[in-house]
Design a protein around this motif. Structure first.
Motif, PDB file in Angstrom:
ATOM      1  N   SER A  56      -6.234   9.886   0.369  1.00 41.12           N
ATOM      2  CA  SER A  56      -5.393   9.109   1.274  1.00 41.12           C
ATOM      3  C   SER A  56      -5.654   7.619   1.071  1.00 41.12           C
ATOM      4  O   SER A  56      -6.746   7.211   0.658  1.00 41.12           O
ATOM      5  CB  SER A  56      -5.670   9.493   2.725  1.00 41.12           C
ATOM      6  OG  SER A  56      -6.952   9.051   3.118  1.00 41.12           O
ATOM      7  N   LEU A  57      -4.661   6.820   1.376  1.00 40.62           N
ATOM      8  CA  LEU A  57      -4.825   5.374   1.315  1.00 40.62           C
ATOM      9  C   LEU A  57      -5.929   4.941   2.277  1.00 40.62           C
ATOM     10  O   LEU A  57      -6.738   4.073   1.948  1.00 40.62           O
ATOM     11  CB  LEU A  57      -3.509   4.676   1.654  1.00 40.62           C
ATOM     12  CG  LEU A  57      -3.545   3.157   1.701  1.00 40.62           C
ATOM     13  CD1 LEU A  57      -3.934   2.578   0.350  1.00 40.62           C
ATOM     14  CD2 LEU A  57      -2.205   2.608   2.170  1.00 40.62           C
ATOM     15  N   ASP A  85      -3.572  -5.637  -5.278  1.00 44.53           N
ATOM     16  CA  ASP A  85      -2.901  -5.359  -6.548  1.00 44.53           C
ATOM     17  C   ASP A  85      -2.167  -4.034  -6.516  1.00 44.53           C
ATOM     18  O   ASP A  85      -1.138  -3.879  -7.172  1.00 44.53           O
ATOM     19  CB  ASP A  85      -3.895  -5.373  -7.711  1.00 44.53           C
ATOM     20  CG  ASP A  85      -4.253  -6.770  -8.158  1.00 44.53           C
ATOM     21  OD1 ASP A  85      -3.521  -7.709  -7.800  1.00 44.53           O
ATOM     22  OD2 ASP A  85      -5.270  -6.921  -8.858  1.00 44.53           O
ATOM     23  N   LEU A  86      -2.682  -3.101  -5.774  1.00 42.94           N
ATOM     24  CA  LEU A  86      -2.017  -1.808  -5.651  1.00 42.94           C
ATOM     25  C   LEU A  86      -0.613  -1.989  -5.079  1.00 42.94           C
ATOM     26  O   LEU A  86       0.357  -1.429  -5.588  1.00 42.94           O
ATOM     27  CB  LEU A  86      -2.857  -0.884  -4.766  1.00 42.94           C
ATOM     28  CG  LEU A  86      -2.426   0.555  -4.655  1.00 42.94           C
ATOM     29  CD1 LEU A  86      -2.423   1.235  -6.014  1.00 42.94           C
ATOM     30  CD2 LEU A  86      -3.348   1.294  -3.706  1.00 42.94           C
ATOM     31  N   TYR A  87      -0.492  -2.790  -4.044  1.00 49.51           N
ATOM     32  CA  TYR A  87       0.823  -3.047  -3.450  1.00 49.51           C
ATOM     33  C   TYR A  87       1.715  -3.863  -4.391  1.00 49.51           C
ATOM     34  O   TYR A  87       2.921  -3.633  -4.452  1.00 49.51           O
ATOM     35  CB  TYR A  87       0.682  -3.785  -2.117  1.00 49.51           C
ATOM     36  CG  TYR A  87       0.250  -2.886  -0.990  1.00 49.51           C
ATOM     37  CD1 TYR A  87       1.089  -1.896  -0.501  1.00 49.51           C
ATOM     38  CD2 TYR A  87      -1.002  -3.033  -0.409  1.00 49.51           C
ATOM     39  CE1 TYR A  87       0.695  -1.066   0.538  1.00 49.51           C
ATOM     40  CE2 TYR A  87      -1.410  -2.205   0.639  1.00 49.51           C
ATOM     41  CZ  TYR A  87      -0.556  -1.229   1.108  1.00 49.51           C
ATOM     42  OH  TYR A  87      -0.950  -0.408   2.131  1.00 49.51           O
ATOM     43  N   ARG A  97     -10.111  -3.370   2.021  1.00 48.52           N
ATOM     44  CA  ARG A  97      -8.698  -3.758   2.089  1.00 48.52           C
ATOM     45  C   ARG A  97      -8.307  -4.647   0.908  1.00 48.52           C
ATOM     46  O   ARG A  97      -7.201  -4.559   0.388  1.00 48.52           O
ATOM     47  CB  ARG A  97      -8.441  -4.461   3.423  1.00 48.52           C
ATOM     48  CG  ARG A  97      -7.087  -5.031   3.634  1.00 48.52           C
ATOM     49  CD  ARG A  97      -5.966  -4.069   3.858  1.00 48.52           C
ATOM     50  NE  ARG A  97      -6.201  -3.165   4.970  1.00 48.52           N
ATOM     51  CZ  ARG A  97      -5.524  -2.041   5.123  1.00 48.52           C
ATOM     52  NH1 ARG A  97      -4.594  -1.697   4.262  1.00 48.52           N
ATOM     53  NH2 ARG A  97      -5.770  -1.241   6.131  1.00 48.52           N
ATOM     54  N   GLN A  98      -9.210  -5.510   0.476  1.00 53.23           N
ATOM     55  CA  GLN A  98      -8.932  -6.431  -0.638  1.00 53.23           C
ATOM     56  C   GLN A  98      -8.517  -5.672  -1.899  1.00 53.23           C
ATOM     57  O   GLN A  98      -7.681  -6.148  -2.660  1.00 53.23           O
ATOM     58  CB  GLN A  98     -10.168  -7.297  -0.909  1.00 53.23           C
ATOM     59  CG  GLN A  98      -9.969  -8.357  -1.957  1.00 53.23           C
ATOM     60  CD  GLN A  98      -9.054  -9.474  -1.502  1.00 53.23           C
ATOM     61  OE1 GLN A  98      -8.937  -9.746  -0.322  1.00 53.23           O
ATOM     62  NE2 GLN A  98      -8.396 -10.103  -2.446  1.00 53.23           N
ATOM     63  N   ALA A  99      -9.076  -4.501  -2.106  1.00 51.60           N
ATOM     64  CA  ALA A  99      -8.780  -3.723  -3.309  1.00 51.60           C
ATOM     65  C   ALA A  99      -7.339  -3.248  -3.354  1.00 51.60           C
ATOM     66  O   ALA A  99      -6.841  -2.903  -4.421  1.00 51.60           O
ATOM     67  CB  ALA A  99      -9.724  -2.528  -3.408  1.00 51.60           C
ATOM     68  N   TRP A 133      -0.067   5.104  -6.892  1.00 52.14           N
ATOM     69  CA  TRP A 133       0.619   5.817  -5.813  1.00 52.14           C
ATOM     70  C   TRP A 133       1.072   7.205  -6.255  1.00 52.14           C
ATOM     71  O   TRP A 133       1.497   7.395  -7.382  1.00 52.14           O
ATOM     72  CB  TRP A 133       1.853   5.039  -5.362  1.00 52.14           C
ATOM     73  CG  TRP A 133       1.549   3.712  -4.775  1.00 52.14           C
ATOM     74  CD1 TRP A 133       1.768   2.498  -5.353  1.00 52.14           C
ATOM     75  CD2 TRP A 133       0.954   3.451  -3.505  1.00 52.14           C
ATOM     76  NE1 TRP A 133       1.342   1.494  -4.526  1.00 52.14           N
ATOM     77  CE2 TRP A 133       0.843   2.053  -3.375  1.00 52.14           C
ATOM     78  CE3 TRP A 133       0.501   4.242  -2.462  1.00 52.14           C
ATOM     79  CZ2 TRP A 133       0.298   1.441  -2.248  1.00 52.14           C
ATOM     80  CZ3 TRP A 133      -0.041   3.634  -1.339  1.00 52.14           C
ATOM     81  CH2 TRP A 133      -0.135   2.258  -1.234  1.00 52.14           C
ATOM     82  N   VAL A 134       0.996   8.163  -5.343  1.00 53.96           N
ATOM     83  CA  VAL A 134       1.634   9.453  -5.551  1.00 53.96           C
ATOM     84  C   VAL A 134       3.128   9.186  -5.345  1.00 53.96           C
ATOM     85  O   VAL A 134       3.511   8.596  -4.325  1.00 53.96           O
ATOM     86  CB  VAL A 134       1.118  10.508  -4.544  1.00 53.96           C
ATOM     87  CG1 VAL A 134       1.935  11.778  -4.626  1.00 53.96           C
ATOM     88  CG2 VAL A 134      -0.361  10.802  -4.778  1.00 53.96           C
TER      89      VAL A 134
END
Length: 69
Positions: free
Chosen positions: A33-34, A48-50, A43-45, A13-14
């Motif tokens: 951008s997201l 883990d980001l969240y 979307r699955q990727a 994330w920025v």
């Protein structure tokens, strides 16, 4: 059978945003951008980001170029 070469791509994330990512690829870093990240990686990727705030995925080189274009 043609083999597609892949490379690792990491995203985080920025700071202070909920829709912008720093993306690092073998060719350098950029901000995307997201929405663009989801279009290219799916979307699955983003799960883990969240959860962790960062993700590393293996993508075909043509998708990496599409992501940072």
């Amino acid at each position: 059978m043609k083999r597609t070469s892949t490379s690792k791509c990491s995203a985080r994330w920025v700071p202070g945003t909920s829709n912008r990512l720093f993306v690092e690829t073998p060719e350098g870093s950029s901000e995307v951008s997201l929405e663009r990240f989801v279009e290219v990686c799916g979307r699955q990727a983003t799960h883990d980001l969240y959860l962790r705030g960062t993700i590393t995925v293996e993508l075909p080189e043509n998708l990496i170029r599409t992501l940072v274009a």
